[in-house]
Design an enzyme around this catalytic site. Structure first.
Site, PDB file in Angstrom:
ATOM      1  N   MET A  53      30.353  34.473  39.728  1.00 36.23           N
ATOM      2  CA  MET A  53      30.794  35.870  39.826  1.00 36.23           C
ATOM      3  C   MET A  53      32.130  36.012  39.096  1.00 36.23           C
ATOM      4  O   MET A  53      32.915  36.928  39.374  1.00 36.23           O
ATOM      5  CB  MET A  53      30.914  36.291  41.287  1.00 36.23           C
ATOM      6  N   GLY A 103      36.826  24.571  39.628  1.00 34.16           N
ATOM      7  CA  GLY A 103      35.593  24.303  40.384  1.00 34.16           C
ATOM      8  C   GLY A 103      34.373  24.667  39.542  1.00 34.16           C
ATOM      9  O   GLY A 103      33.375  23.926  39.514  1.00 34.16           O
ATOM     10  N   HIS A 104      34.462  25.796  38.850  1.00 31.53           N
ATOM     11  CA  HIS A 104      33.342  26.191  37.978  1.00 31.53           C
ATOM     12  C   HIS A 104      33.185  25.183  36.837  1.00 31.53           C
ATOM     13  O   HIS A 104      32.066  24.802  36.473  1.00 31.53           O
ATOM     14  CB  HIS A 104      33.584  27.590  37.388  1.00 31.53           C
TER      15      HIS A 104
HETATM   16  O1  PAF Z   1      28.487  31.486  44.507  1.00 33.79           O
HETATM   17  C1  PAF Z   1      28.543  32.511  43.801  1.00 33.79           C
HETATM   18  O2  PAF Z   1      29.442  32.678  42.970  1.00 33.79           O
HETATM   19  C2  PAF Z   1      27.492  33.589  43.993  1.00 33.79           C
HETATM   20  O3  PAF Z   1      27.084  33.677  45.315  1.00 33.79           O
HETATM   21  C3  PAF Z   1      26.287  33.424  43.053  1.00 33.79           C
HETATM   22  C4  PAF Z   1      25.528  32.152  43.341  1.00 33.79           C
HETATM   23  C5  PAF Z   1      26.758  33.429  41.614  1.00 33.79           C
HETATM   24  C6  PAF Z   1      25.319  34.598  43.252  1.00 33.79           C
HETATM   25  O4  PAF Z   1      25.936  35.817  42.989  1.00 33.79           O
END
Ligand code: PAF
EC number: 6.3.2.1
Length: 282
Positions: free
Chosen positions: A30, A36-37
């Protein structure tokens, strides 16, 4: 890196990749990207020919309109982070109508009861929203492997369950929680905390470590009392819940069983920001 802003362009892009026999790794987000990403992309990079991410603040998974409104958004910064990481080949940034062509509402899912525990109780409808968007993104991106952080352990379990029940052709991979040096689990929501509150919030990680030390020598009700006492003493923090649950069923337990794995789950509100964390208990 390709920046893809609508469904049709994504479709053409995916078709070309599939024709070339590329193995696609996918990490939906999001936005408000952090290290972390990046750890998700690093994992994806190891196991796939092509790494795709998505950025979409999914309205249907927010049960609180204020939380949706306050969710941090800075798409240009996110694109720059992705470019500079060198880990991602394409980012999909859909419009709401690319995901919800008719009504912006969730489908209803049965995740065999996993949705009724913890976050499901605190955030009604949340997991229907997550299931809806993730299923739709899977159908559009058609990944071979998809990566999710263990910070949202219940979300990870629910997505695994959805894939199993709907027989979706994708492998779900959990990636360990990425923590700052002081132990705070990285989250997009941390951006809303002042620096001194970030430091104070490390008590969450320290508490989980204590719980792990107490585990199997102190009873669970006693552990819960100790955790409540710790947070009663923290200024500006409110313990929303702390519990120990079976890792498979996510059902809360008051007893240990030798042959099962357990995990501690915690949610703390710090200056109005909801922080979530968990730890596998050894
Ligand atoms: O973890 C997240 O950032 C959200 O819940 C996801 C998996 C992208 C779904 O919108």
């Amino acid at each position: 890196m390709e920046v893809i802003k609508n469904r049709k362009i994504l479709q053409d892009f995916i078709e070309r990749q599939k024709e070339m026999g590329k193995r696609i790794g996918f990490a939906p987000t999001m936005g408000a990207l952090h290290k972390g990403h990046l750890s998700l992309y690093e994992e994806a990079r190891k196991e796939n020919d092509l790494v795709i991410s998505s950025i979409f603040v999914n309205p249907t998974q927010f049960n609180n309109p204020e939380d949706l409104e306050k969710y941090p958004r800075d798409i240009n910064r996110d694109i720059l982070i992705l470019e500079n990481s060198g880990l991602v080949d394409a980012v999909y940034i859909p419009e709401v109508s690319d995901i919800y062509p008719e009504k912006t509402e969730s489908r209803h899912y049965d995740f065999d009861g996993l949705e009724d525990e913890m976050e499901g109780k605190s955030r009604p409808g949340h997991f229907d929203g997550v299931g809806t968007v993730v299923e739709e993104l899977f159908r559009q991106v058609q990944p071979d492997n998809a990566y999710f952080g263990e910070k949202d352990f219940q979300q990870l379990a629910i997505i695994k369950k959805m894939v199993e029940k709907k027989k979706l052709p994708v492998n779900i991979k959990g990636v360990p929680i990425y923590r700052a040096e002081n132990g705070l689990a990285l989250s997009s929501r941390n951006q809303r905390l002042q620096d001194n509150r970030k430091e104070a919030s490390t008590v969450i990680y320290q508490t989980l470590k204590k719980v792990n030390d107490w585990f199997r020598t102190v009873t669970i009700p006693e552990i819960k009392e100790r955790v409540t006492d710790i947070f009663d003493q923290q200024q500006g923090m409110k313990l929303e819940y702390f519990l120990i649950a079976d890792e498979k069923t996510l059902k809360e337990t008051d007893f240990f069983y030798k042959d099962r794995s357990f995990r501690a789950f915690i949610v703390v509100i710090v200056d109005g920001v909801r922080l979530i964390d968990n730890m596998h208990l050894d």
